[in-house]
Design a protein around this motif. Structure first.
Motif, PDB file in Angstrom:
ATOM      1  N   SER A 214       0.895  -1.231   0.026  1.00 52.14           N
ATOM      2  CA  SER A 214      -0.041   0.022  -0.212  1.00 52.14           C
ATOM      3  C   SER A 214       0.844   1.130   0.068  1.00 52.14           C
ATOM      4  O   SER A 214       0.507   2.192  -0.727  1.00 52.14           O
ATOM      5  CB  SER A 214      -1.063  -0.081   1.220  1.00 52.14           C
ATOM      6  OG  SER A 214      -1.756  -1.112   1.172  1.00 52.14           O
ATOM      7  N   LEU A 215       1.900   1.271   0.941  1.00 51.07           N
ATOM      8  CA  LEU A 215       2.904   2.428   0.800  1.00 51.07           C
ATOM      9  C   LEU A 215       3.628   2.656  -0.721  1.00 51.07           C
ATOM     10  O   LEU A 215       3.692   3.555  -1.125  1.00 51.07           O
ATOM     11  CB  LEU A 215       3.959   2.003   1.602  1.00 51.07           C
ATOM     12  CG  LEU A 215       5.075   3.217   2.118  1.00 51.07           C
ATOM     13  CD1 LEU A 215       4.382   4.535   2.452  1.00 51.07           C
ATOM     14  CD2 LEU A 215       6.190   3.001   2.846  1.00 51.07           C
ATOM     15  N   ARG A 216       3.909   1.483  -1.330  1.00 51.88           N
ATOM     16  CA  ARG A 216       4.222   1.520  -2.693  1.00 51.88           C
ATOM     17  C   ARG A 216       3.182   2.137  -3.579  1.00 51.88           C
ATOM     18  O   ARG A 216       3.732   2.937  -4.513  1.00 51.88           O
ATOM     19  CB  ARG A 216       4.552   0.080  -3.142  1.00 51.88           C
ATOM     20  CG  ARG A 216       5.302   0.071  -4.261  1.00 51.88           C
ATOM     21  CD  ARG A 216       5.762  -1.562  -4.766  1.00 51.88           C
ATOM     22  NE  ARG A 216       5.854  -1.627  -6.255  1.00 51.88           N
ATOM     23  CZ  ARG A 216       5.988  -2.975  -6.582  1.00 51.88           C
ATOM     24  NH1 ARG A 216       5.688  -4.038  -5.932  1.00 51.88           N
ATOM     25  NH2 ARG A 216       6.538  -2.805  -7.887  1.00 51.88           N
ATOM     26  N   ILE A 217       2.008   2.003  -3.427  1.00 52.38           N
ATOM     27  CA  ILE A 217       1.159   2.691  -4.158  1.00 52.38           C
ATOM     28  C   ILE A 217       1.020   4.219  -3.734  1.00 52.38           C
ATOM     29  O   ILE A 217       0.912   4.946  -4.957  1.00 52.38           O
ATOM     30  CB  ILE A 217      -0.605   2.074  -3.971  1.00 52.38           C
ATOM     31  CG1 ILE A 217      -0.506   0.730  -4.540  1.00 52.38           C
ATOM     32  CG2 ILE A 217      -1.545   2.998  -4.530  1.00 52.38           C
ATOM     33  CD1 ILE A 217      -1.601  -0.009  -4.185  1.00 52.38           C
ATOM     34  N   ARG A 218       1.170   4.643  -2.629  1.00 46.98           N
ATOM     35  CA  ARG A 218       1.012   6.125  -2.233  1.00 46.98           C
ATOM     36  C   ARG A 218       2.526   6.714  -2.744  1.00 46.98           C
ATOM     37  O   ARG A 218       2.142   7.720  -3.562  1.00 46.98           O
ATOM     38  CB  ARG A 218       1.272   6.138  -0.691  1.00 46.98           C
ATOM     39  CG  ARG A 218       1.420   7.464  -0.263  1.00 46.98           C
ATOM     40  CD  ARG A 218       2.017   7.732   1.083  1.00 46.98           C
ATOM     41  NE  ARG A 218       0.969   7.757   2.213  1.00 46.98           N
ATOM     42  CZ  ARG A 218       1.137   7.795   3.362  1.00 46.98           C
ATOM     43  NH1 ARG A 218       2.352   7.762   3.910  1.00 46.98           N
ATOM     44  NH2 ARG A 218       0.086   7.742   4.341  1.00 46.98           N
ATOM     45  N   LEU A 219       3.497   5.941  -2.799  1.00 45.57           N
ATOM     46  CA  LEU A 219       4.619   6.595  -3.266  1.00 45.57           C
ATOM     47  C   LEU A 219       4.601   6.543  -4.868  1.00 45.57           C
ATOM     48  O   LEU A 219       4.944   7.742  -5.636  1.00 45.57           O
ATOM     49  CB  LEU A 219       5.973   5.862  -2.708  1.00 45.57           C
ATOM     50  CG  LEU A 219       6.071   6.129  -1.131  1.00 45.57           C
ATOM     51  CD1 LEU A 219       7.326   5.498  -0.698  1.00 45.57           C
ATOM     52  CD2 LEU A 219       6.123   7.477  -0.720  1.00 45.57           C
ATOM     53  N   ALA A 220       4.209   5.496  -5.492  1.00 51.27           N
ATOM     54  CA  ALA A 220       4.237   5.509  -6.991  1.00 51.27           C
ATOM     55  C   ALA A 220       3.472   6.508  -7.574  1.00 51.27           C
ATOM     56  O   ALA A 220       3.715   7.218  -8.380  1.00 51.27           O
ATOM     57  CB  ALA A 220       3.745   4.101  -7.365  1.00 51.27           C
ATOM     58  N   LEU A 221       2.361   6.910  -6.699  1.00 52.12           N
ATOM     59  CA  LEU A 221       1.293   7.898  -7.397  1.00 52.12           C
ATOM     60  C   LEU A 221       1.953   9.246  -7.572  1.00 52.12           C
ATOM     61  O   LEU A 221       1.648  10.225  -8.096  1.00 52.12           O
ATOM     62  CB  LEU A 221      -0.053   7.690  -6.630  1.00 52.12           C
ATOM     63  CG  LEU A 221      -1.260   8.320  -7.372  1.00 52.12           C
ATOM     64  CD1 LEU A 221      -1.497   7.955  -8.766  1.00 52.12           C
ATOM     65  CD2 LEU A 221      -2.576   8.118  -6.585  1.00 52.12           C
ATOM     66  N   ARG A 222       2.935   9.477  -6.468  1.00 55.11           N
ATOM     67  CA  ARG A 222       3.534  10.913  -6.592  1.00 55.11           C
ATOM     68  C   ARG A 222       4.221  11.179  -7.743  1.00 55.11           C
ATOM     69  O   ARG A 222       4.800  12.126  -8.225  1.00 55.11           O
ATOM     70  CB  ARG A 222       4.970  10.716  -5.459  1.00 55.11           C
ATOM     71  CG  ARG A 222       4.404  10.494  -4.140  1.00 55.11           C
ATOM     72  CD  ARG A 222       4.162  12.009  -3.135  1.00 55.11           C
ATOM     73  NE  ARG A 222       4.203  11.746  -1.868  1.00 55.11           N
ATOM     74  CZ  ARG A 222       3.285  11.341  -0.922  1.00 55.11           C
ATOM     75  NH1 ARG A 222       2.032  11.100  -1.450  1.00 55.11           N
ATOM     76  NH2 ARG A 222       3.849  11.094   0.024  1.00 55.11           N
ATOM     77  N   LEU A 223       4.612   9.940  -8.573  1.00 52.97           N
ATOM     78  CA  LEU A 223       5.251  10.176  -9.685  1.00 52.97           C
ATOM     79  C   LEU A 223       4.495  10.550 -11.112  1.00 52.97           C
ATOM     80  O   LEU A 223       5.081  10.637 -12.048  1.00 52.97           O
ATOM     81  CB  LEU A 223       6.204   8.762 -10.216  1.00 52.97           C
ATOM     82  CG  LEU A 223       6.882   8.116  -9.184  1.00 52.97           C
ATOM     83  CD1 LEU A 223       7.628   6.875  -9.781  1.00 52.97           C
ATOM     84  CD2 LEU A 223       8.035   9.215  -8.669  1.00 52.97           C
ATOM     85  N   VAL A 224       3.217  10.653 -10.948  1.00 56.29           N
ATOM     86  CA  VAL A 224       2.294  11.015 -11.997  1.00 56.29           C
ATOM     87  C   VAL A 224       3.005  11.978 -12.930  1.00 56.29           C
ATOM     88  O   VAL A 224       2.400  12.172 -14.234  1.00 56.29           O
ATOM     89  CB  VAL A 224       0.922  10.916 -11.663  1.00 56.29           C
ATOM     90  CG1 VAL A 224       0.240   9.628 -11.069  1.00 56.29           C
ATOM     91  CG2 VAL A 224       0.892  12.009 -10.601  1.00 56.29           C
ATOM     92  N   LYS A 225       3.393  13.276 -12.395  1.00 53.43           N
ATOM     93  CA  LYS A 225       3.797  14.420 -13.231  1.00 53.43           C
ATOM     94  C   LYS A 225       5.010  14.503 -13.898  1.00 53.43           C
ATOM     95  O   LYS A 225       5.457  15.125 -14.604  1.00 53.43           O
ATOM     96  CB  LYS A 225       3.558  15.560 -12.201  1.00 53.43           C
ATOM     97  CG  LYS A 225       2.380  16.281 -11.832  1.00 53.43           C
ATOM     98  CD  LYS A 225       2.146  17.346 -11.277  1.00 53.43           C
ATOM     99  CE  LYS A 225       2.473  17.409  -9.957  1.00 53.43           C
ATOM    100  NZ  LYS A 225       2.135  18.840  -9.285  1.00 53.43           N
ATOM    101  N   ARG A 226       5.834  13.190 -13.313  1.00 52.66           N
ATOM    102  CA  ARG A 226       7.131  12.929 -13.982  1.00 52.66           C
ATOM    103  C   ARG A 226       7.250  11.828 -14.765  1.00 52.66           C
ATOM    104  O   ARG A 226       7.941  11.921 -15.821  1.00 52.66           O
ATOM    105  CB  ARG A 226       8.042  12.897 -12.832  1.00 52.66           C
ATOM    106  CG  ARG A 226       8.457  14.141 -12.098  1.00 52.66           C
ATOM    107  CD  ARG A 226       9.174  15.015 -12.977  1.00 52.66           C
ATOM    108  NE  ARG A 226       9.782  16.118 -12.326  1.00 52.66           N
ATOM    109  CZ  ARG A 226      10.510  17.109 -13.020  1.00 52.66           C
ATOM    110  NH1 ARG A 226      10.898  16.997 -14.266  1.00 52.66           N
ATOM    111  NH2 ARG A 226      10.947  18.307 -12.444  1.00 52.66           N
ATOM    112  N   ASP A 227       6.457  10.636 -14.379  1.00 48.75           N
ATOM    113  CA  ASP A 227       6.648   9.669 -15.139  1.00 48.75           C
ATOM    114  C   ASP A 227       5.407   8.710 -15.180  1.00 48.75           C
ATOM    115  O   ASP A 227       5.417   7.679 -14.113  1.00 48.75           O
ATOM    116  CB  ASP A 227       7.814   8.781 -14.603  1.00 48.75           C
ATOM    117  CG  ASP A 227       8.272   7.708 -15.593  1.00 48.75           C
ATOM    118  OD1 ASP A 227       7.453   7.238 -16.429  1.00 48.75           O
ATOM    119  OD2 ASP A 227       9.422   6.958 -15.690  1.00 48.75           O
TER     120      ASP A 227
END
Length: 535
Positions: A214-227
């Motif tokens: 779940s933490l991986r999902i939180r952090l991965a979604l941070r990347l949406v504006k970059r990748d």
């Protein structure tokens, strides 16, 4: 911690651990550099426990970072004088340094060392995996606030002899975060070593897998504006990973604090609560937050805001609740406007009848809503990552990235909102919102085409109440809620800041490396953006 014997045992253990490990931490692990034989006696599980307790038990950090800066900046709580830094954008760089100065010499050095001590130890594979997850979680809060930070060489001077660590670029840090969470989750094995004393899940390996994914999902979604493609790949993989993600409020990651007043050195009481309840004046709910509840007929309007007859000196838990009479008055429930002190836009009087039968003319401070005191009890839980947040993140990813994650966006949204409303009951004396009220809200506020991301992230804003760093991160990531900057004649910025500035100690003691990080963003200013917060 339900029976007295269990509570007493936990209490004694926490005291001993806190004292032992604080002594080690405050020395910045000097013993590791001078006496390896002595330092080898430190138990890495105790270091893990210390890092867990520190996250929400360090009052200095929560007071200056969360209560003074981020919750007011995110327009949830404000109006008190001390909240002016975040609420009115009055720069006080020393407030921004506290998280860094406190964390690197305490939880960071402990959790980094715990990972090192357990790497490759066959009898401690689960402990190692849990420490790796905790390390990611600890550093994520730091890099999200500051941007590029010491990471790969941080806290490891004894092993590497590097005393002036480089500043890793946030992109590289995030890539490592996602790799570590994936590997650590896969490494967890219920048949291996038990880690039963840790704070979050008492060694429940299935729960730790869900937390890591779940933490991986939180952090991965941070990347949406970059990748966006990498974000999609990571979210889909995390959702499908062995062990899955959180599926109910029973999976929530939280620290169950004890009913002890946090005093800057005792980590057992909730430091977010203490940062509020120890002040000489209570912060007020900001109208931005209050209006979100009002305008959507959110049932939480009946449970989160309260009006209290003020007392002097302030004893927050001994005040009389006059909410029902204020709500029924012509004034109704009001908050403080963003960027305003409590004495501005004066309201009242409203005559109310007190419990003793006397009439009382309530004015201004009595009438402007505060947060229900159940949320600021010393034994209030600190919610690190919740099922509600996970469902709302899945809803966001479904809409934003077109992913199929077990259900459609509307279903994830509904489940997230329901879980967020029900998690309020986790607080001592917290409200139990009836299912009928939740159902009515969802019926009247369905996910609408064209406004999905706004609705989802406005709900995340409510669900993340009291977690300033995560409120700040999700606002920067999503752009919601659509906060309007409200500077006044004291403000040093006309817009809402986007990051924290590096501490003076780094500019004096690690000048070359911090300057390289500053050069990458152009200037060390709170209006600059961290890497993932692409404009």
């Amino acid at each position: 911690m339900t029976d007295m014997n269990t509570k007493s045992n936990h209490s004694m253990r926490y005291i001993l651990l806190a004292l032992l490990l604080l002594i080690s931490a405050c020395s910045k692990f000097g013993d590791l550099n001078t006496d390896p034989t002595k330092s080898s006696k430190i138990n890495p599980e105790n270091q893990l426990i210390f890092a867990q307790l520190w996250f929400s038990g360090d009052l200095s950090t929560q007071e200056r970072t969360n209560s003074i800066v981020l919750m007011p900046m995110m327009q949830q709580l404000g109006a008190a004088y001390y909240a002016r830094v975040g609420g009115m954008y009055i720069k006080d760089i020393t407030r921004m340094w506290v998280m860094w100065e406190n964390s690197y010499q305490n939880d960071v050095v402990n959790i980094v060392d715990a990972v090192e001590r357990t790497n490759g130890v066959a009898s401690k594979t689960n402990l190692n995996a849990i420490c790796r997850i905790m390390k990611v979680y600890t550093f994520a809060r730091l890099t999200d606030l500051y941007g590029d930070i010491p990471y790969s060489q941080a806290g490891s001077a004894f092993y590497t002899q590097v005393k002036r660590p480089v500043y890793d670029q946030q992109q590289d840090i995030y890539n490592n975060f996602l790799e570590e969470l994936k590997a650590a989750s896969a490494q967890l094995d219920p048949a291996k070593d038990k880690v039963s004393n840790e704070i979050f899940y008492k060694g429940d390996i299935a729960a730790w897998k869900k937390f890591a994914n779940s933490l991986r999902i939180r952090l991965a979604l941070r990347l949406v504006k970059r990748d966006a493609e990498k974000a999609k790949k990571e979210i889909q993989e995390a959702f499908n990973a062995d062990g899955g993600v959180m599926i109910s409020n029973a999976d929530n990651c939280m620290t169950k604090h004890m009913d002890i007043q946090n005093n800057y050195s005792d980590l057992r009481g909730n430091s977010v609560s203490a940062a509020i309840n120890q002040q000489s004046a209570m912060p007020k709910l900001v109208t931005t937050f209050l209006d979100q509840l009002k305008n959507t007929n959110d049932p939480r309007i009946n449970y989160i805001p309260r009006c209290y007859k003020q007392n002097v000196p302030l004893k927050p838990f001994e005040r009389e609740d006059i909410t029902a009479q204020v709500r029924a008055s012509v004034l109704g429930l009001v908050g403080s406007k963003p960027g305003k002190y409590v004495y501005e836009d004066w309201v009242g009087p409203v005559t109310v009848k007190l419990a003793n039968g006397a009439n009382y003319n309530a004015v201004n401070g009595d009438l402007k809503c505060e947060m229900n005191t159940c949320f600021m009890r010393n034994n209030a839980p600190f919610l690190h990552l919740t099922y509600a947040e996970v469902e709302l993140l899945l809803a966001d990813a479904s809409v934003r990235l077109g992913l199929t994650l077990g259900a459609d966006a509307a279903t994830h949204y509904q489940k997230g909102v329901e879980a967020a409303m029900k998690q309020l009951s986790l607080y001592p004396g917290g409200p139990v919102i009836p299912d009928a009220e939740i159902a009515d809200f969802l019926t009247n506020n369905p996910l609408q085409p064209g406004t999905e991301l706004k609705q989802i992230n406005n709900q995340l804003w409510i669900a993340l109440m009291l977690n300033g760093p995560e409120l700040f991160a999700n606002w920067r990531r999503s752009g919601y809620p659509e906060l309007v900057a409200t500077p006044n004649n004291e403000s040093t910025s006309l817009t809402i800041p986007r990051r924290f500035q590096y501490p003076l100690s780094e500019k004096e003691q690690n000048k070359v490396n911090v300057q390289a990080a500053i050069d990458r963003i152009g200037e060390d200013d709170w209006l600059k953006r961290v890497w993932w917060d692409k404009e």
